[in-house]
Write a protein that holds these residues in place. Structure first.
Motif, mmCIF file in Angstrom:
data_model
loop_
_atom_site.group_PDB
_atom_site.id
_atom_site.type_symbol
_atom_site.label_atom_id
_atom_site.label_comp_id
_atom_site.label_asym_id
_atom_site.label_seq_id
_atom_site.Cartn_x
_atom_site.Cartn_y
_atom_site.Cartn_z
ATOM 1 N N ASP A 71 -55.733 -49.100 47.046
ATOM 2 C CA ASP A 71 -55.264 -49.701 48.296
ATOM 3 C C ASP A 71 -54.500 -50.973 47.958
ATOM 4 O O ASP A 71 -55.023 -51.846 47.266
ATOM 5 C CB ASP A 71 -56.467 -50.021 49.192
ATOM 6 C CG ASP A 71 -56.998 -48.762 49.854
ATOM 7 O OD1 ASP A 71 -56.361 -47.709 49.726
ATOM 8 O OD2 ASP A 71 -58.048 -48.851 50.513
ATOM 9 N N MET A 102 -47.358 -51.296 49.406
ATOM 10 C CA MET A 102 -46.945 -50.059 50.092
ATOM 11 C C MET A 102 -46.868 -50.273 51.609
ATOM 12 O O MET A 102 -46.065 -49.644 52.294
ATOM 13 C CB MET A 102 -47.902 -48.906 49.742
ATOM 14 C CG MET A 102 -49.314 -49.069 50.257
ATOM 15 S SD MET A 102 -50.352 -47.688 49.704
ATOM 16 C CE MET A 102 -51.823 -47.971 50.724
ATOM 17 N N HIS A 120 -49.063 -44.587 51.192
ATOM 18 C CA HIS A 120 -49.362 -44.114 49.829
ATOM 19 C C HIS A 120 -48.255 -43.191 49.318
ATOM 20 O O HIS A 120 -47.996 -43.135 48.123
ATOM 21 C CB HIS A 120 -50.695 -43.348 49.813
ATOM 22 C CG HIS A 120 -51.902 -44.212 49.596
ATOM 23 N ND1 HIS A 120 -52.134 -44.897 48.426
ATOM 24 C CD2 HIS A 120 -52.962 -44.484 50.394
ATOM 25 C CE1 HIS A 120 -53.283 -45.556 48.518
ATOM 26 N NE2 HIS A 120 -53.812 -45.332 49.705
ATOM 27 N N TYR A 161 -53.115 -36.868 47.642
ATOM 28 C CA TYR A 161 -53.656 -38.166 48.058
ATOM 29 C C TYR A 161 -55.170 -38.113 47.879
ATOM 30 O O TYR A 161 -55.872 -37.479 48.662
ATOM 31 C CB TYR A 161 -53.248 -38.398 49.511
ATOM 32 C CG TYR A 161 -53.850 -39.588 50.196
ATOM 33 C CD1 TYR A 161 -54.202 -40.739 49.512
ATOM 34 C CD2 TYR A 161 -54.026 -39.569 51.571
ATOM 35 C CE1 TYR A 161 -54.737 -41.824 50.170
ATOM 36 C CE2 TYR A 161 -54.557 -40.657 52.248
ATOM 37 C CZ TYR A 161 -54.915 -41.773 51.540
ATOM 38 O OH TYR A 161 -55.448 -42.856 52.197
ATOM 39 N N HIS A 215 -51.525 -45.995 56.852
ATOM 40 C CA HIS A 215 -51.914 -46.243 55.463
ATOM 41 C C HIS A 215 -51.672 -45.031 54.545
ATOM 42 O O HIS A 215 -51.196 -45.169 53.417
ATOM 43 C CB HIS A 215 -53.404 -46.627 55.482
ATOM 44 C CG HIS A 215 -54.029 -46.815 54.160
ATOM 45 N ND1 HIS A 215 -54.170 -48.049 53.582
ATOM 46 C CD2 HIS A 215 -54.574 -45.932 53.297
ATOM 47 C CE1 HIS A 215 -54.776 -47.911 52.420
ATOM 48 N NE2 HIS A 215 -55.035 -46.637 52.217
#
Ligand code: ATP
Ligand code: FE2
Length: 330
Positions: A289, A293, A111, A129, A107
């Motif tokens: 989220d 992506m 991003h 991030y 994950h």
């Protein structure tokens, strides 16, 4: 190639359809609560309740039939185990039913990779991030995404949400804090903790908790939100600049839910301008989220030769950014 992406690391169940480099749909349903944060089993139940509808909406919006999907990609980690398991199960069921390949992706890396897809000119960035659970400064070097700095306690978004709870702003609190911060007039000194390229928020939380213990006026709320944003974002900008200088890169990319904040974007733009670098902020749908992506990273990995069997799609709640071999860039 048409890819279905599924995202479930935390409060969001997302589904996205991607064709080649085009995001055809990016749909989600997020858990929220007026008073408290996330209870894992409750959030997972939310995802179970909405998964069918969100996937269906995503396909419909894209104008794509399920049988035309050529790859399923899902977030394998890191994240909340209960939540990850829902996404992995949905992805496996879809892949097995339609007899198509499946890829689990990291994950945090997603991003970063989405920025390389949607921001023209963003090729080899340092990623700041800043999300709920994560606060990291990441850049590619020698086959991996290396973490140059990170939070020593909580993620910056979780910190904002916890202060938001003290101030009665609901969950998630980030957008409300941004609104209040615009009304702030007085800067209150708060603990500024940067160690090398790492940051820490616990001291600031304690100080604010003590300040509001006996109640807080609307005016004070605004001053606290303003002071907190200025302090926290200055810390993030400082570590990002140090990382840019250290690795000698010329691009800064913002990612994660906190990257939606316009003041953070502005401060990063100023810092980058002063050092002759470029600062990239993405549309909000790619900061929070999102499954686009996940679809994109799955496609990139698949095209570079990565394959997974069903047993290899077990969730990885604690996978770190630098655990992953970045075969698609080396
Ligand atoms: P991850 O799994 O990547 O850690 P996450 O589950 O925390 O992500 P995100 O959608 O990336 O989810 O980020 C959510 C966080 O972003 C929340 O803490 C929220 O308060 C914060 N946030 C959202 N919008 C803003 C904003 N405008 N300003 C500041 N923070 C924001
Ligand atoms: Fe995230």
């Amino acid at each position: 190639m048409i890819v279905l992406g599924i995202e479930t690391t935390a409060h969001t169940f997302g589904a996205s359809v991607l064709r080649d480099r085009d995001v055809l749909s990016n749909v989600w349903d997020s858990y929220s609560h007026p008073e408290r944060g996330m209870i894992p089993a409750e959030v997972a139940q939310h995802h179970i309740d909405v998964c069918d509808v969100v996937i269906k909406n995503s396909l419909e919006k894209a104008g794509i039939s399920a049988k035309n999907i050529g790859l399923v990609s899902f977030s394998q980690g890191p994240g909340i185990g209960n939540c990850l398991r829902v996404g992995a199960t949905a992805a496996r069921a879809f892949a097995l039913h339609h007899k198509i390949p499946i890829i689990g992706v990291n994950h945090c890396i997603a991003h970063l990779e989405i920025g390389r897809l949607v921001a023209p000119g963003c090729i080899d960035p340092v990623l700041l991030y800043a999300s709920g659970a994560n606060t990291q400064v990441i850049a590619y070097d020698s086959g991996k995404y290396r973490v140059f700095g990170e939070t020593l306690d909580m993620g910056v978004g979780n910190f904002l949400d916890q202060v938001g709870r003290l101030l009665g702003l609901g969950f998630p609190a980030g957008p409300k804090i941004e609104e209040y911060a615009r009304l702030g007039k007085r800067y209150i000194q708060l603990p500024y903790v940067v160690k090398g390229m790492d940051t820490s928020y616990g001291g600031m939380y304690t100080k604010i908790r003590n300040m509001v213990a006996d109640g807080v006026s609307e005016e004070e709320k605004a001053d606290i939100c303003y002071s907190m944003q200025e302090t926290v974002f200055a810390m993030l900008v400082e570590v990002s600049e140090r990382a840019l200088a250290h690795v000698g890169k010329k691009e800064l990319l913002l990612g994660g839910g906190v990257a939606c904040n316009k003041r953070l974007q502005e401060m990063c733009t100023i810092m980058c301008k002063e050092r002759g670098a470029a600062s990239f902020a993405l549309p909000n749908q790619f900061n929070v989220d999102n499954a686009a992506m996940i679809a994109w990273l799955g496609k990139v990995m698949y095209e570079s030769g990565v394959r997974m069997t069903i047993p290899e799609t077990a969730i990885r709640p604690y996978e770190r950014t630098d655990d992953v071999e970045v075969v698609w860039r080396s």
